[in-house]
Design an enzyme around this catalytic site. Structure first.
Site, PDB file in Angstrom:
ATOM      1  CE  LYS A   1     -13.160  -3.250  -0.704  1.00  0.00           C
ATOM      2  NZ  LYS A   1     -13.957  -3.739   0.403  1.00  0.00           N
TER       3      LYS A   1
ATOM      4  CE  LYS B   1      -4.273  -1.605   2.194  1.00  0.00           C
ATOM      5  NZ  LYS B   1      -5.165  -1.455   3.358  1.00  0.00           N
TER       6      LYS B   1
ATOM      7  CE  LYS C   1      -8.576 -10.428  -3.136  1.00  0.00           C
ATOM      8  NZ  LYS C   1      -8.267 -10.366  -1.706  1.00  0.00           N
TER       9      LYS C   1
END
Ligand code: TRP
Length: 345
Positions: A210, A123, A207
């Site tokens: 969202k 991240k 994957k």
């Protein structure tokens, strides 16, 4: 990290899990997490499901939208089948003890442990020194979420395994440091099987997410039948017919994903699905898949719309959930305060 931790805790079995109130939820969240949350209600007497808005502010969401997003995720829990009378559903920031225990755990966890967390590295990217301290500390708060309820079992995705190991290490070190060997349980992850890993509709190696910029890569829980049909028709495949058996899916990740979705949604085995569709083309398979998907998601979407249309009713459920969560958390936090040695009148 600590050596193989020894489990001395003998309290009740309890499930805790949480999801972030970020963008809309999708099929991967449903098949990977929500379905599991629902099933665990039959296996455990105590299940606690949290919407982790304290975690969400590590990513700087719009304050005007955060509460609405939290409600929406709570609505998805309920629409998927989590029963708010049996399980506890609540919003993390409503129970202040999460933050309080996180501070105590900040003084237990070691910098080196957190520096090894791969999710932070992913991240933060190249700009770790410009990340918030909160993003670095995220897994410590997660440990506090779980251990504030002395939860023993935590349903999570494969990507959370390292955070669960950290929770165990924090629990173990707290128990050791404060000479309270059986105080916290060492929580166990309940990782979903590889079959439940739902991939992007456009790239079978990524994957379903969202955060993918293209909405065509995912099925949202609120997509209607036409949208589902369109997305499935445009999903990436190859020109060959479906294989007759599982082995034939090797090296065809997109096909494997679609067949896996069909199997999961219709509660059938992959081999069983291939017995029906093996040898047929995607012109036959895709409409059938879109149809079972739409049938599965329609009642969930309808329930989400019903819940979102009446925020006061939903808020009453969440206020009750927060009360019941506090009733468990506050006595445990009081014990922690005593163990640590804080002043008490
Ligand atoms: N980090 C988790 C995720 O992104 C969310 C989470 C926060 C969580 N606190 C938790 C999951 C406690 C399980 C238990 O999926």
């Amino acid at each position: 990290m600590t050596d193989t931790p020894s489990q001395q805790y003998s309290g009740p079995r309890r499930v805790f899990s949480g999801m972030q109130p970020t963008n809309g939820l999708h099929l991967g969240n449903y098949l990977g997490a929500l379905q599991k949350f629902v099933a665990l209600q039959d296996a455990f007497e105590s299940c606690i499901y949290c919407v982790v808005d304290l975690h969400a502010i590590t990513a700087g969401p719009d304050p005007k939208e955060l509460a609405a997003k939290s409600r929406e995720v709570a609505a998805a829990y309920i629409a998927a089948g989590v029963d708010p009378t049996r399980s506890i559903i609540f919003i993390q920031s409503a129970v202040r003890e999460h933050s309080e225990l996180a501070w105590v755990f900040n003084c237990v966890a070691r910098m080196g442990w957190l520096e090894r967390m791969t999710q932070f590295k992913d991240k933060a990217g190249k700009h770790a020194e410009r990340s918030s301290v909160g993003l670095f500390d995220y897994p410590v708060l997660q440990a506090a979420d779980i251990l504030l309820y002395k939860a023993t079992h935590v349903p999570v995705g494969e990507d959370q395994k390292q955070h669960l190991e950290l929770s165990r290490d924090i629990a173990q070190k707290f128990n050791n440091d404060y000479e309270a060997p059986a105080f916290f349980p060492l929580p166990e992850p309940l990782i979903q099987g590889p079959g439940a890993r739902i991939m992007s509709l456009r790239d079978g190696t990524k994957k379903m997410s969202k955060s993918d910029p293209s909405d065509m890569t995912r099925i949202n829980l609120t997509d209607d039948a036409d949208t589902i049909m369109n997305k499935i028709k445009k999903a990436t495949t190859d020109p060959h017919p479906l294989p007759e058996a599982k082995e034939g899916l090797a090296g065809r990740p997109e096909v494997e994903n679609l067949v896996g979705i069909y199997a999961a949604v219709s509660d059938r085995g992959v081999d069983d699905v291939l017995k029906e569709f093996g040898g047929k083309g995607f012109g036959a398979f895709k409409p059938a898949l879109a149809e079972v998907l739409a049938a599965k998601l329609a009642p969930i979407a309808a329930d989400m719309r019903r819940l979102n249309a009446d925020p006061a009713a939903l808020d009453a459920i969440l206020a009750d959930g927060a009360d019941r969560a506090r009733a468990i958390a506050q006595p445990i936090m009081a014990e922690v305060r005593d163990v640590v040695g804080f002043w008490r009148a």
